[in-house]
Design an enzyme around this catalytic site. Sequence first.
Site, PDB file in Angstrom:
ATOM      1  N   ALA A  10      37.612  29.791  41.394  1.00  0.00           N
ATOM      2  CA  ALA A  10      38.764  28.886  41.335  1.00  0.00           C
ATOM      3  C   ALA A  10      39.918  29.284  42.232  1.00  0.00           C
ATOM      4  CB  ALA A  10      39.257  28.800  39.890  1.00  0.00           C
ATOM      5  N   TYR A 194      20.678  29.536  50.634  1.00  0.00           N
ATOM      6  CA  TYR A 194      21.710  28.654  50.074  1.00  0.00           C
ATOM      7  C   TYR A 194      21.092  27.337  49.623  1.00  0.00           C
ATOM      8  CZ  TYR A 194      25.950  25.840  49.700  1.00  0.00           C
ATOM      9  OH  TYR A 194      26.960  25.018  49.234  1.00  0.00           O
TER      10      TYR A 194
END
Length: 338
Positions: A10, A194
């Site tokens: 965050a 990924y």
Amino acid sequence: MDRVVVVTGANSGIGLALCERLLSENTGGLQLCLACRNLRRAQAARYALLTSHPTAQVSLLQMDTSSITSVISAAEELKHRYNQLDCLYLNAGIMPSPQLDVKAFFIGLFSSSVITMFATGEGILMQKDSVTPDGLQEVFATNLFGHFLFVRELESVLCRADQTSQLIWTSSSNAHRSAFQLEDFQHRKGTQPYSSSKYATDLLSLALNTRYNRQGLYSSVICPGFVMTNMTYRILPSFPTFLWTLLMPIFWLIRVFTNTFTLTPYNGAEALLWLFRQNPESLDPRAKYHSLTSGLGNNYTQPRKMDIELDTSEAFYEKLLQLEDEVRKNLKEKQEHP
């Protein structure tokens, strides 16, 4: 009662933009927790959020999703703080040492798939992975397994008879079935860890719904679109700033022709925020919710069916449970014989 929301990763990018948007709509009824690896950056993010929303309740939690001990410790801390969690955003992720296949990139520029190439990175992005001290592939551990273990550790506060809770995963349009192999779900042998980890995220979300919906826990997946973040800039690390500046008008032009070029973290967080407003029971567990932005800059969310199968998601979940047993056993042995 305030809704308790935890956001991993965050301190910057889409995660920070989501926190800003959540507080803009819910300052008075929200307890927001920023779960981040780098506590210094998390403190800076918290300061910025409180500057804009001085009455907000914003706390910090140090957690590195690539570390088993860190994840377990963070989960214990959360259970000590809260007796319930309403929404858990599983957003933290890495794309280490991304390398651009320059030849494929320039061929793609003059092909009919140029927009798809920019939007998904398919065929032009490769990464070099590494191994964590726990013996796991780093991308797999950071993007998926750490979050999986986090959810498992938090069952008691996520699954309660008197509440409905949400898991919201940040996936990607780069989640390609071709990059994922069930026999090599950590992607030890490939060059697209990924993409593999994000496809695995889609599979895991479906499996979690199968197991947890009856306990009031619902899982959803989003795609933020093509967003300019630190992860994006690292794809071409040698690019000087002025070249990125020159590319931006091209990206804005491309957005006239495709709604997937969200470009800013604020726009990329659209689907994350939209899901927060929904009744989780009404959501499609097989859909990926896409953040989209029109050529005129209007943001909206659209569900699109994921390229996943229930049988594969179930088999993958069983493999994750087996791996969980292994890492817990190894951790116990280390603690007993340091």
